[in-house]
Design a protein around this motif. Sequence first.
Motif, PDB file in Angstrom:
ATOM      1  N   UNK A 121       0.637  -1.077  -0.006  1.00 41.91           N
ATOM      2  CA  UNK A 121       0.023  -0.016  -0.022  1.00 41.91           C
ATOM      3  C   UNK A 121       0.687   1.193  -0.158  1.00 41.91           C
ATOM      4  N   UNK A 122       0.384   2.233  -0.577  1.00 38.82           N
ATOM      5  CA  UNK A 122       1.197   3.412  -0.556  1.00 38.82           C
ATOM      6  C   UNK A 122       0.103   4.680  -0.464  1.00 38.82           C
ATOM      7  N   UNK A 123       0.413   5.699   0.173  1.00 34.89           N
ATOM      8  CA  UNK A 123      -0.496   7.035   0.437  1.00 34.89           C
ATOM      9  C   UNK A 123      -0.193   7.885  -0.633  1.00 34.89           C
ATOM     10  N   UNK A 124      -1.000   8.179  -1.461  1.00 40.84           N
ATOM     11  CA  UNK A 124      -0.652   9.243  -2.494  1.00 40.84           C
ATOM     12  C   UNK A 124      -1.988  10.298  -2.461  1.00 40.84           C
ATOM     13  N   UNK A 125      -1.692  11.423  -2.919  1.00 37.18           N
ATOM     14  CA  UNK A 125      -2.783  12.546  -3.047  1.00 37.18           C
ATOM     15  C   UNK A 125      -3.038  12.753  -4.441  1.00 37.18           C
ATOM     16  N   UNK A 126      -4.130  12.391  -5.034  1.00 34.68           N
ATOM     17  CA  UNK A 126      -4.489  12.808  -6.505  1.00 34.68           C
ATOM     18  C   UNK A 126      -4.628  14.277  -6.560  1.00 34.68           C
ATOM     19  N   UNK A 127      -4.735  14.790  -7.666  1.00 34.60           N
ATOM     20  CA  UNK A 127      -4.854  16.059  -8.297  1.00 34.60           C
ATOM     21  C   UNK A 127      -6.320  16.656  -7.863  1.00 34.60           C
ATOM     22  N   UNK A 128      -7.321  15.472  -7.360  1.00 31.97           N
ATOM     23  CA  UNK A 128      -8.585  15.958  -7.239  1.00 31.97           C
ATOM     24  C   UNK A 128      -8.869  16.337  -5.721  1.00 31.97           C
ATOM     25  N   UNK A 129      -7.880  16.007  -4.870  1.00 31.63           N
ATOM     26  CA  UNK A 129      -8.235  16.448  -3.504  1.00 31.63           C
ATOM     27  C   UNK A 129      -8.155  17.773  -3.096  1.00 31.63           C
ATOM     28  N   UNK A 130      -9.010  18.324  -2.240  1.00 30.83           N
ATOM     29  CA  UNK A 130      -8.965  19.593  -1.896  1.00 30.83           C
ATOM     30  C   UNK A 130      -7.865  20.192  -1.468  1.00 30.83           C
ATOM     31  N   UNK A 131      -6.910  19.566  -1.144  1.00 30.43           N
ATOM     32  CA  UNK A 131      -5.739  20.144  -0.614  1.00 30.43           C
ATOM     33  C   UNK A 131      -4.705  20.288  -1.545  1.00 30.43           C
ATOM     34  N   UNK A 132      -4.858  19.596  -2.683  1.00 25.72           N
ATOM     35  CA  UNK A 132      -4.014  19.742  -3.983  1.00 25.72           C
ATOM     36  C   UNK A 132      -3.500  21.272  -4.269  1.00 25.72           C
ATOM     37  N   UNK A 133      -2.162  21.191  -4.537  1.00 29.01           N
ATOM     38  CA  UNK A 133      -1.767  22.659  -4.759  1.00 29.01           C
ATOM     39  C   UNK A 133      -1.255  22.530  -6.525  1.00 29.01           C
TER      40      UNK A 133
END
Length: 189
Positions: A121-133
Amino acid sequence: MTLDTQSLNKDRQDLSKLDEIWLFGYGSLIYKVDFRFIRSEKAHILGYERRFWQGSHDHRGIPEKPGRVLTLVEAEGVRCGGIAFQVSHDVFDHLDHREKNGYLRYETVLHLDSGREVKGLVYTADADNDAYLGEASIAELAHQIYECTGPSGPNREYVYDLAAALRANGEIDEHVFAIERALLVMENT
Ligand code: SIN
């Protein structure tokens, strides 16, 4: 998508079916290991690279002034080196809370340095999350990181601690090292 991904992550994988649970760390999970693990070893994943494109409202910044932390973005032909941790399912309450600001757990193949390939498993933050810059130049990234601080400390410490941990593991990451160099110039002017 909400800014708190904890409940989303709970339903994403049925961890009870796995004999071994592996977690791949590529950012703060490399240098701040505040969870129990059974064993760890160097590992890499393919087709992704580190980028400081995720906003941090809860660790390295505040909602009014978010910092910048890592996520992974797809890139052909590249490898991203990090650490694989074998863990048990009970660490995920803590990890989901720690990574709640936009990160989702994904399944991926981990290439362990010992030669094994395991599902992990890996935690990634996609471009559609509210915190994405999103994307910015090295100078812009470094400037924002230099200015921000949050409950986990100054944003620049994330970069310095990560860069040191990568070097200690023999990993070269020009994106991280270029931001580190730009920060050090700002420290000294
Ligand atoms: C990770 O380290 O694997 C996830 C991103 C972070 O917490 O910095």
